[in-house]
Design a protein around this motif. Sequence first.
Motif, PDB file in Angstrom:
ATOM      1  N   TYR A 108       0.822  -1.205   0.000  1.00 25.47           N
ATOM      2  CA  TYR A 108       0.000   0.000   0.000  1.00 25.47           C
ATOM      3  C   TYR A 108       0.859   1.260   0.000  1.00 25.47           C
ATOM      4  N   ILE A 109       1.876   1.301   0.870  1.00 24.61           N
ATOM      5  CA  ILE A 109       2.688   2.511   1.019  1.00 24.61           C
ATOM      6  C   ILE A 109       3.440   2.851  -0.261  1.00 24.61           C
ATOM      7  N   PHE A 110       4.138   1.852  -0.836  1.00 27.41           N
ATOM      8  CA  PHE A 110       5.027   2.159  -1.949  1.00 27.41           C
ATOM      9  C   PHE A 110       4.333   2.174  -3.311  1.00 27.41           C
ATOM     10  N   PHE A 111       3.286   1.385  -3.464  1.00 25.89           N
ATOM     11  CA  PHE A 111       2.625   1.350  -4.765  1.00 25.89           C
ATOM     12  C   PHE A 111       1.407   2.271  -4.841  1.00 25.89           C
ATOM     13  N   LEU A 112       0.846   2.664  -3.708  1.00 28.75           N
ATOM     14  CA  LEU A 112      -0.347   3.517  -3.721  1.00 28.75           C
ATOM     15  C   LEU A 112      -0.123   4.837  -2.995  1.00 28.75           C
ATOM     16  N   GLN A 113       0.177   4.782  -1.710  1.00 30.53           N
ATOM     17  CA  GLN A 113       0.298   6.007  -0.909  1.00 30.53           C
ATOM     18  C   GLN A 113       1.366   6.944  -1.450  1.00 30.53           C
ATOM     19  N   ASN A 114       2.511   6.387  -1.837  1.00 35.89           N
ATOM     20  CA  ASN A 114       3.593   7.240  -2.344  1.00 35.89           C
ATOM     21  C   ASN A 114       3.308   7.861  -3.703  1.00 35.89           C
ATOM     22  N   ARG A 115       2.301   7.370  -4.380  1.00 32.46           N
ATOM     23  CA  ARG A 115       2.001   7.907  -5.708  1.00 32.46           C
ATOM     24  C   ARG A 115       1.256   9.244  -5.638  1.00 32.46           C
ATOM     25  N   VAL A 116       0.472   9.440  -4.591  1.00 35.17           N
ATOM     26  CA  VAL A 116      -0.300  10.684  -4.449  1.00 35.17           C
ATOM     27  C   VAL A 116      -0.151  11.181  -3.011  1.00 35.17           C
ATOM     28  N   PRO A 117       0.403  12.381  -2.786  1.00 34.23           N
ATOM     29  CA  PRO A 117       0.621  12.906  -1.432  1.00 34.23           C
ATOM     30  C   PRO A 117      -0.656  13.482  -0.828  1.00 34.23           C
ATOM     31  N   LEU A 118      -1.579  12.613  -0.466  1.00 40.17           N
ATOM     32  CA  LEU A 118      -2.904  13.065  -0.035  1.00 40.17           C
ATOM     33  C   LEU A 118      -2.860  14.038   1.141  1.00 40.17           C
ATOM     34  N   GLY A 119      -1.943  13.816   2.084  1.00 42.82           N
ATOM     35  CA  GLY A 119      -1.883  14.701   3.240  1.00 42.82           C
ATOM     36  C   GLY A 119      -1.220  16.041   2.962  1.00 42.82           C
ATOM     37  N   LEU A 120      -0.627  16.199   1.762  1.00 43.86           N
ATOM     38  CA  LEU A 120       0.106  17.426   1.439  1.00 43.86           C
ATOM     39  C   LEU A 120      -0.355  18.014   0.104  1.00 43.86           C
ATOM     40  N   MET A 121      -1.588  17.706  -0.283  1.00 45.05           N
ATOM     41  CA  MET A 121      -2.088  18.097  -1.598  1.00 45.05           C
ATOM     42  C   MET A 121      -2.179  19.609  -1.784  1.00 45.05           C
ATOM     43  N   ILE A 138      -0.026  21.810  -0.971  1.00 47.27           N
ATOM     44  CA  ILE A 138       1.281  22.454  -1.142  1.00 47.27           C
ATOM     45  C   ILE A 138       1.859  22.005  -2.481  1.00 47.27           C
ATOM     46  N   ARG A 139       2.095  22.957  -3.369  1.00 44.46           N
ATOM     47  CA  ARG A 139       2.424  22.657  -4.759  1.00 44.46           C
ATOM     48  C   ARG A 139       3.695  21.832  -4.912  1.00 44.46           C
ATOM     49  N   LYS A 140       4.747  22.142  -4.139  1.00 42.20           N
ATOM     50  CA  LYS A 140       6.031  21.464  -4.364  1.00 42.20           C
ATOM     51  C   LYS A 140       5.947  19.969  -4.051  1.00 42.20           C
ATOM     52  N   TYR A 141       5.078  19.589  -3.122  1.00 42.42           N
ATOM     53  CA  TYR A 141       4.954  18.166  -2.809  1.00 42.42           C
ATOM     54  C   TYR A 141       4.166  17.453  -3.907  1.00 42.42           C
ATOM     55  N   TRP A 142       3.191  18.146  -4.457  1.00 45.35           N
ATOM     56  CA  TRP A 142       2.446  17.594  -5.593  1.00 45.35           C
ATOM     57  C   TRP A 142       3.395  17.403  -6.782  1.00 45.35           C
ATOM     58  N   LEU A 179       6.201  14.268 -10.669  1.00 44.11           N
ATOM     59  CA  LEU A 179       7.413  14.127 -11.479  1.00 44.11           C
ATOM     60  C   LEU A 179       8.074  12.775 -11.241  1.00 44.11           C
ATOM     61  N   THR A 180       8.063  12.333  -9.991  1.00 46.22           N
ATOM     62  CA  THR A 180       8.590  10.996  -9.686  1.00 46.22           C
ATOM     63  C   THR A 180       7.782   9.939 -10.416  1.00 46.22           C
ATOM     64  N   ASN A 181       6.453  10.078 -10.379  1.00 44.19           N
ATOM     65  CA  ASN A 181       5.578   9.131 -11.078  1.00 44.19           C
ATOM     66  C   ASN A 181       5.835   9.138 -12.577  1.00 44.19           C
ATOM     67  N   LEU A 182       6.034  10.339 -13.145  1.00 47.01           N
ATOM     68  CA  LEU A 182       6.256  10.457 -14.583  1.00 47.01           C
ATOM     69  C   LEU A 182       7.549   9.757 -15.006  1.00 47.01           C
ATOM     70  N   VAL A 183       8.632  10.034 -14.291  1.00 46.98           N
ATOM     71  CA  VAL A 183       9.910   9.405 -14.623  1.00 46.98           C
ATOM     72  C   VAL A 183       9.833   7.901 -14.414  1.00 46.98           C
ATOM     73  N   LEU A 184       9.204   7.485 -13.332  1.00 46.07           N
ATOM     74  CA  LEU A 184       9.043   6.058 -13.065  1.00 46.07           C
ATOM     75  C   LEU A 184       8.250   5.393 -14.176  1.00 46.07           C
ATOM     76  N   ALA A 185       7.185   6.037 -14.631  1.00 43.79           N
ATOM     77  CA  ALA A 185       6.382   5.485 -15.720  1.00 43.79           C
ATOM     78  C   ALA A 185       7.205   5.367 -16.998  1.00 43.79           C
ATOM     79  N   MET A 186       8.028   6.365 -17.278  1.00 40.97           N
ATOM     80  CA  MET A 186       8.878   6.317 -18.467  1.00 40.97           C
ATOM     81  C   MET A 186       9.864   5.150 -18.388  1.00 40.97           C
TER      82      MET A 186
END
Length: 344
Positions: free
Chosen positions: A172-185, A187-191, A196-203
């Motif tokens: 849950y933590i690494f495949f779901l929770q880490n994909r979207v920072p729900l508790g910090l939505m 604040i732009r820099k955390y989003w 960006l991490t998701n984008l590079v990982l997807a590439m």
Amino acid sequence: MTQKSIPSDIASDIRDPRDWVKVLAAYRDPNWKQSWFEVCATAAPFLVLWGLAWWALSVSYLLAFVISLANGVFLVRLFTIQHDCGHGSFFASRDACDWLGRVLGVVTLTPYAVWRRTHSIHHSSAGNLGRRGIGDIHTMTVSEFEAQGWFGQQMYRLYRNPVILFGLGPIYIFFLQNRVPLGLMNIRKYWYSAMLTNLVLAMVLVAIYLLGGWAPILLIFVPSTLMAATIGMWLFYVQHQFEHAHWDEDEEWDLHNSALHGSSYYVMPKVLQWLSANIGIHHVHHLYSRIPFYRLPEVLKDHAELAQANRMTIRESFASVRLHLWDEQSRKLLSFRQARALTR
């Protein structure tokens, strides 16, 4: 007991936790050559094992799977390097720490800025009963658990079940929770960090798929990531969940007392200590998080008091899985059975 008591003759010599901060400041300076050596000594075998596992796909899927599981330990070490970058302790340059941390965040599936923020909260609130909920393993007090209804108690029991904590939890933590920072939505820099991490990982995953199909993703990427996540979850658990841990209400909580007394020294064989990048010397790390991980053994060598404090062997750590509730009266972490005996 899951934690060895400190011998009385040694305990009498231990300084006030605030005094340790001044002593430990002498170990804070990183050596850039040593830091880069640690990166290479970790990334090189990680990449070699990745390549070996890919080659093994043509020989045996089972062999590739086994190699990828073994590679999980090097992924744990890469995460620990990212962890030091987050504390600004790995290089003298904050920018160098941040850029290496961002790159490693893709490899570890952990958005760097998001994790740095939540981990900072963990360091500033560990052991504080009034500030639970971010960067920690949820721990109820005995009285809180007794005040729960039947459903609430069963949910907490389920949450603390080892299958959930060390099995489904890491997924849950690494495949779901880490994909979207729900508790910090908000604040732009955390989003940006997460996206960006998701984008590079997807590439990266698309490139792997185009080169080798689903096999390297399902038999190398996923197993190594899950192995690392499970090991990481276990290490994080034993670092703060032991019989004589340290918890206080907000008005009585002290940062330095909690750091020294609420974090364990997980004693491991040398090879495991190296693979985990000395993260088991956690009480020293919490006392002074700016010390690079490769200098933590220096601290124990120079200060016998800290080498004896909060020691927990691997064998002793297994017993900590039975402990679930903090008893404010005895100031110990108890099992559900022990807590039930208190209320009879």
